[in-house]
Every structure is written in structure tokens, then in C-alpha cells.
Design an enzyme around this catalytic site. Structure first.
Site, PDB file in Angstrom:
ATOM      1  CG  ASP A 178      -2.284   0.444   0.977  1.00 21.06           C
ATOM      2  OD1 ASP A 178      -2.429   1.536   0.411  1.00 21.06           O
ATOM      3  OD2 ASP A 178      -3.225  -0.285   1.319  1.00 21.06           O
ATOM      4  CD  GLU A 197      -8.633   4.134  -2.222  1.00 23.01           C
ATOM      5  OE1 GLU A 197      -9.544   3.759  -1.486  1.00 23.01           O
ATOM      6  OE2 GLU A 197      -7.775   4.967  -1.848  1.00 23.01           O
ATOM      7  CG  ASP A 233      -4.743   5.572   0.606  1.00 22.52           C
ATOM      8  OD1 ASP A 233      -5.549   4.681   0.870  1.00 22.52           O
ATOM      9  OD2 ASP A 233      -4.796   6.716   1.113  1.00 22.52           O
ATOM     10  CG  HIS A 270      -9.188  -1.357   4.013  1.00 22.14           C
ATOM     11  ND1 HIS A 270      -8.980  -1.381   2.654  1.00 22.14           N
ATOM     12  CD2 HIS A 270      -8.765  -0.149   4.425  1.00 22.14           C
ATOM     13  CE1 HIS A 270      -8.447  -0.236   2.273  1.00 22.14           C
ATOM     14  NE2 HIS A 270      -8.311   0.531   3.318  1.00 22.14           N
ATOM     15  CG  ASP A 271     -11.550   1.973   3.037  1.00 22.84           C
ATOM     16  OD1 ASP A 271     -11.135   1.978   4.209  1.00 22.84           O
ATOM     17  OD2 ASP A 271     -10.869   2.380   2.076  1.00 22.84           O
TER      18      ASP A 271
END
Ligand code: NOJ
Length: 656
Positions: free
Chosen positions: A128, A299, A236, A371-372
Site C-alpha cells: 500500500d 485507488e 491510496d 477494508h473500507d
């Protein structure tokens, strides 16, 4: 170089393609397509995956212990959410040192071990990359905030209070932008008399990508990780790094948000004016000239299909694929807490538009969970005992049969569901906690706020992975940082490993199907029944092979003859329910059917499931012989305890 023979820049295995025009698409033939078109990514959120030292928090040692689970599943890439040193305000998405591992998770030596262990198993590691912002405890920010004349002052976004107002007064923020995590996007720094920008929490100050020193520091850090052996990055909120700033440094207010004193600043930071320039520069500085088969995933909240084409056009050398949010926003009104029923027509229109928009150029990620997001089986499926397994496998089939790279989020492969949160004290996530505080100050009804949090909080995705039916589900010997879902006695990996009808077994088959069958990876997509309120159907076509995918996202039974008569004459490649009646599409049933087209272009029923002239039959152990696709034939998913039937298998590459 002869432009006719210039290689596609991304994807080490891509074939030569014409590059004359700036955005000339690389045609993706089965032989020449990049490796990640047939790959499946598995996301690990380390704090909830597996604890190895009893502190109740997952760690690298834990991941190393569970690699067989990933190998069994057959995934190709592990995307590791942040493990860098961090105060953990946003569970690691607030990084205070980009080139180390937080002792909470282990050590750099263990990360090296993980890279080597994955590579030995033929898997890759994608890290990430969180470079829109750092932690407020990153030395860069500490130096930046130290004084107005600090050499790093300009590494972040510092601005004076609004003209005519005093710092700290309500409304004195330089712009009216509302943070993703509630409240204003600016925090006042009393000693220096200026505000700093943070799109997320105040402990996540935004880096100023206008400053070339910032960009080059980031690129150098990325090269350091690639040199260490990692295989790429999931970037991210990478489409937020370019802000729309006027020549005099002024940032613009956004339109007011309903029911808030703040505004929507997204026009100033989503896909800002220099975003393509920055990503191309990053590509040149970090990835160009490396011959490893790397992966870059951007992302990109709020990205449109048209923008995604630009970001992922191989000829432009920006990123390999986007991770977009349109489909996971369809059940929301003014914010993620304002829940609306998902209309199937909207889902089809959205996913269909993305399929069409990236058909000839570009690439998309496919996901329901991460995870969101709350757990998809609770959100889009039906997590009641009667339909949980069937809806989890139905949703998985729908997603994995689209064109794009599927992502499996830890626990999704065993049908993990939302957690039964009882009170506000049960939540840990900064977004949820901030939202509750702000909503209470605004006088909202706590019961209603809590109800929305129960359904939408990110903590739903973050409860520990359910490995077995022991006290803490095999996640830890200590006290888990977030409670284990009480349903783990029944819903756990150990139980599903032994059950050929489990969600886990179905994921294994879906992943194998993508690996084995080029039409799944590369076939053209065509939506069917766009207005049907429950049945989601489409075809994938490559050469003469046509797959027909039919998914019933409801508790209603349909007659296939009424909806898709061509399905009755097709051969079952993979389904999620036991073989009973080919004519009925049962609640949450999903079928992948093969209908070959004739040389004259007309569809021909493939080998009918009951046609004994089909390829070889399943062996008595339920597997197909070498060279044939497993999981084919009507007997592919049997109720526990029943024997495999001797049903047909499909040749592996029928289109060739
Ligand atoms: C997106 C990440 O997925 C999310 O978990 C995080 O909170 C924000 N970016 C801020 O880094």
C-alpha cells in the site's frame, strides 16, 4: 524504435502493439495480454488477519503462518494494507516512516521473509502506497510545522486564515471543504498562525505534490521498495494528489453541502489539473526500465470511466488499473451514512458502463469488499442463515466473471458477514467515531446514527478473520483488538476447507476458472436483461466461445425459459447450487454456461449438461483429468455427504 513494434509499456508479458497515436490501444489477445488480466488479488488488512505474538493485533508473523491458505485459494497477488511505522490513528493509513515496518507488525526482516515466501509460491506482493498524506508525526511534517521558514514548510499545504478573520474562529478556514472524516479539512496551528490541509483526519496532513522535492522523495522511496523485491503498489487515493491551485496560491471554495456549514471541495482535488503529469512522471522515475512483472493500482474515488481510460491506457504509462467506487456508492444518498436500497437497474447500468468504457483500452479492478466497505454478503447479499452461503457465492460468481481483475478481501472467501455492533463504544474506526461525534453535535438522533453505522461502518470489515471455531477464531491467543464475530463457530475457514460445497470451495473454483479459461479474463462483455429487477445476466465472448452468466440476486425463483431460453441449451461450466432442475433459476443461484457460437456467427448450444458426448467425465474423486477444467458439469457443487457424479469436463482452452 519502429512505432509499429513498440512494446506496450505496462505488463512485462505484453506483446508489441502500435503506438503511433498517443492513446492507441494495445489489443489484448489471449497470448499477449498482461499477466494481471488473469490474476486475482487477495487483500490482507494486517491488524485483523492473524496474530502471532498474542498481543491481539495481527502481524507479519501471522501472515507468514497463513500463506498456505492463499496458495490453496489460488490467488496470484497479496495486497498488503500498511505495515509502516504509524501512530495508527487510521490503522496505518497515517504513516510516520515510509521505509520501515512498525514493531506492532514485525520487522523489515520479516517483510523480506514474506516477499521471499510469496515468490517461492509463485505469488507477488503489492504494498500500500499512502502518499497523498503522511502522519502528523512524520518527521517531514514535524519539520514543516516547526516554523513558517522551515525548508519543509512547502512540503505540505499551509495557508493563512480567511481574509479578515482570526485563526481558529468558526469559518476562518482557508476553504470551506468538508473532510472525508467529518469537520473541516483544515486544522489551525496556533504557534505559526496558519492552517494545514488534511483531506482525511487532522492527523493525516496532505503532502504538497506541487513541490518537486516532495515528488522526488516519494519516487526514491518507491524505488527502494522495488529494489527490495516488492512487486508493485496499490496507491491510496492517488487521484487526490493534484490540487487545483491558482497562480497566487489560492484554493477555491466548493458548493455548500446540504445540512452543513461546510462545502464540497472535490472539484479542487479529485483528478486535479496535474494528476496525469504526476503519474506519468512517477512512471518514468520509478517503473520505466524495470523488467519485472509489476502491478500498479490507482485507488481513485470519484473517477469517471472517461478519466479511467486515460489513467489506464497502456500507451500513456500511468497505472495498470483503477480501483473505482461508483458501484459501492449506489446504495447511498447524500453520504455513506444515508442509506438507500440498491436498485438492480442502477447496478447493471454502472457496472455495464465500466465494462463498455474500458473494453478497448484500459483496465478495471473488480471488488465488493475491502477494508473500507461493510461486508458484501450483508450489504448486497442475504446473510440470513438460509441464504448466506448461496448469496455469498452468487455475488462472487457475478463479480469474478466480469472483465477486470478481481480482488478478494480477507474473510470474503468464507462468507464473513457484518458484526452485530451493540453500542457506539464498540466502534474503533476513526471515520465512524468522528461521524458519531459530529452527528451528536449537530443534534441528530443517536439511534438513527447508530443504525447507519451498524450497516456501513468500516469496522464491519475489520473484525478478525475467522480461521476456526475456537474462542478467538484462531486469530489470537490474546484479546483481539476488535471482537471476533460471534458467528465464527459456524462460519470459519477450517470448517469450509473440508466442505466441497462451501463458499471457500466456490472461490477456489472461480479463481481457477479465470486462470484456465481466457474468455473469463479477456472476453468481450455484453449485458443482458438490463431492466430485470432481480436477475443479473451477461455474456463474455472470445473468438467462438461464449459464456453466459446468469445470477439471481433474490429469493424469488424464475423460469429460465422465460428469461433466457438460450440458457437451457447450454453446458454448465460452474454453478453455485446443487444440480436439480436446469429449467429453474433458484433463489441466489448463479450459473456460468457455455454456449459456443457457430462459424456462421450464430449461437449454438454447447454440450448440453446431459449430453453424454461431452468431454471426459469427472473422476470418482470429483476432479477432471489433466487438460480439462475442474468444477465443470452439473455435479460440481454437491450437498455435503453426497458423491461426485460422473459429469462432463470442459477442454481448457476451447477458443484456441
Ligand atoms: C483510503 C483508504 O482505503 C482508507 O482506509 C483510508 O482511511 C483513506 N484512504 C485515507 O488514507
Amino acid at each position: 524504435m519502429d512505432p509499429e513494434n513498440a512494446p506496450c509499456p505496462m505488463g512485462a508479458e505484453s506483446a508489441p502493439c502500435p503506438m503511433g497515436a498517443e492513446s492507441a490501444p494495445c489489443p489484448m489477445g489471449a497470448e499477449s495480454a498482461p499477466w494481471w488480466t488473469r490474476a486475482v488479488v487477495y487483500q490482507v488488512y494486517p491488524r485483523s488477519f492473524q496474530d502471532s505474538d498474542g498481543d491481539g493485533i495481527g502481524d507479519l508473523g501471522g501472515i507468514l503462518q497463513r500463506l498456505d491458505h492463499l496458495a490453496d485459494l489460488g490467488v496470484d497477488v497479496l495486497w498488503l494494507s500498511p505495515i509502516y511505522p504509524s501512530p495508527q490513528a487510521d490503522n496505518g493509513y497515517d504513516i510516520s516512516d515510509y521505509q520501515d515496518v512498525d514493531p506492532l507488525f514485525g520487522s523489515l526482516a520479516q517483510l523480506d521473509e514474506l516477499i521471499a515466501a510469496l515468490h517461492r509460491r509463485g505469488m507477488k506482493l503489492v504494498m500500500d502506497l499512502v502518499v497523498n498524506h503522511t502522519s502528523d508525526e512524520h518527521p517531514w511534517f514535524e519539520e514543516s510545522r516547526a516554523s513558517r521558514t522551515s525548508p519543509k514548510r512547502d512540503w505540505y499545504w499551509w495557508r493563512p486564515p480567511r481574509r479578515g478573520m482570526a485563526g481558529g474562529d468558526p469559518g476562518a478556514e482557508p476553504t470551506n471543504w468538508q473532510s472525508f472524516f467529518s469537520g473541516p479539512m483544515w486544522d489551525y496551528d496556533e504557534p505559526s498562525g496558519e492552517y494545514y490541509l488534511h483531506l482525511f483526519d487532522r492527523r493525516q496532513p496532505d503532502l504538497n505534490w506541487e513541490n518537486p522535492e516532495v515528488r522526488h522523495a516519494v519516487y526514491s522511496m518507491m524505488r527502494w521498495w522495488l529494489d527490495r523485491g516488492v512487486d508493485g503498489f496499490r496507491m491510496d487515493v492517488i487521484n487526490m494528489i493534484s490540487k487545483d491551485v491558482a497562480a497566487d496560491g489560492h484554493l477555491h471554495d466548493g458548493p455548500p453541502l446540504h445540512g452543513s456549514a461546510l462545502g464540497d471541495g472535490s472539484a479542487s482535488y479529485l483528478c486535479g489539473p496535474r494528476i496525469h503529469e504526476f503519474l506519468q512522471e512517477m512512471h518514468r522515475e520509478v517503473f520505466a526500465g524495470r523488467d519485472a512483472a509489476l502491478l500498479t493500482v490507482g485507488e481513485m474515488p470519484g473517477v469517471t470511466v472517461e478519466q479511467a481510460r486515460l489513467f489506464t491506457d497502456p500507451g500513456r504509462a500511468e497505472v495498470d488499473m483503477v480501483f473505482q467506487f461508483e458501484h459501492v456508492g449506489l446504495d447511498q444518498g447524500s453520504s455513506k451514512w444515508d442509506l438507500r436500497p440498491l436498485r438492480m437497474r442502477d447496478l447493471k447500468a454502472s457496472l455495464g458502463r465500466w465494462q463498455a468504457g474500458l473494453a478497448d483500452v484500459g483496465w478495471n479492478s473488480l471488488y465488493w469488499d475491502n477494508h473500507d466497505q461493510p461486508r458484501a454478503v450483508s450489504r448486497f447479499g442475504d446473510d440470513s442463515p438460509a441464504f448466506r452461503r448461496d448469496s455469498a457465492t452468487c455475488l462472487a460468481t457475478l463479480l469474478h466473471l466480469h472483465r477486470g481483475t478481481p480482488y478478494v478481501y480477507q474473510g470474503q472467501e468464507i462468507g464473513m458477514a457484518n458484526y452485530p455492533f451493540a453500542s457506539v463504544d464498540d466502534f474503533r474506526d476513526i471515520e465512524s467515531v468522528n461521524h458519531f461525534g459530529t452527528a451528536m453535535v449537530a443534534g441528530q438522533d443517536p439511534i438513527a446514527v447508530l443504525a447507519a453505522m451498524r450497516r456501513m461502518s468500516r469496522d464491519n470489515a475489520r473484525t478478525p478473520v475467522q480461521w476456526d471455531d475456537t474462542e478467538h477464531a484462531g486469530f489470537t491467543l490474546g484479546t483481539p483488538w476488535l471482537p471476533v464475530n460471534p458467528d465464527h463457530g459456524e462460519w470459519n475457514a477450517a470448517a469450509q476447507r473440508k466442505d466441497d460445497t462451501s463458499v471457500l470451495a466456490h472461490y477456489r473454483r472461480l479463481i481457477a476458472l479465470r486462470h484456465e479459461n481466457p474468455v473469463v479474463a479477456l472476453g468481450d462483455f455484453a449485458m443482458l436483461l438490463p431492466d430485470h429487477e432481480h436477475v443479473y445476466a451477461f455474456t463474455r465472448t472470445l473468438g467462438r466461445e461464449v459464456l453466459l452468466v446468469v445470477c439471481n440476486l433474490s429469493r424469488t425463483t424464475y423460469r429460465l425459459a422465460d428469461l433466457l431460453p438460450q440458457a437451457l441449451d447450454a453446458r454448465l461450466v460452474l454453478g453455485n447450487l446443487p444440480d436439480e432442475d436446469a429449467e429453474l433459476l433458484r433463489p441466489w443461484e448463479a450459473r456460468v454456461l457455455s454456449t459456443w457460437s457457430r462459424p456462421d456467427g450464430r449461437a449454438r448450444g454447447g454440450t448440453h449438461a446431459r449430453d453424454r458426448s461431452a468431454g471426459p467425465r469427472l473422476r470418482t474423486d470429483g476432479q477432471c483429468p489433466a487438460g480439462y477444467t475442474t468444477g465443470t458439469g452439473r455435479g460440481r457443487e454437491r450437498p455435503t455427504g453426497t458423491r461426485a457424479r460422473r459429469t462432463p469436463c470442459a477442454a481448457r482452452h476451447p477458443c484456441s
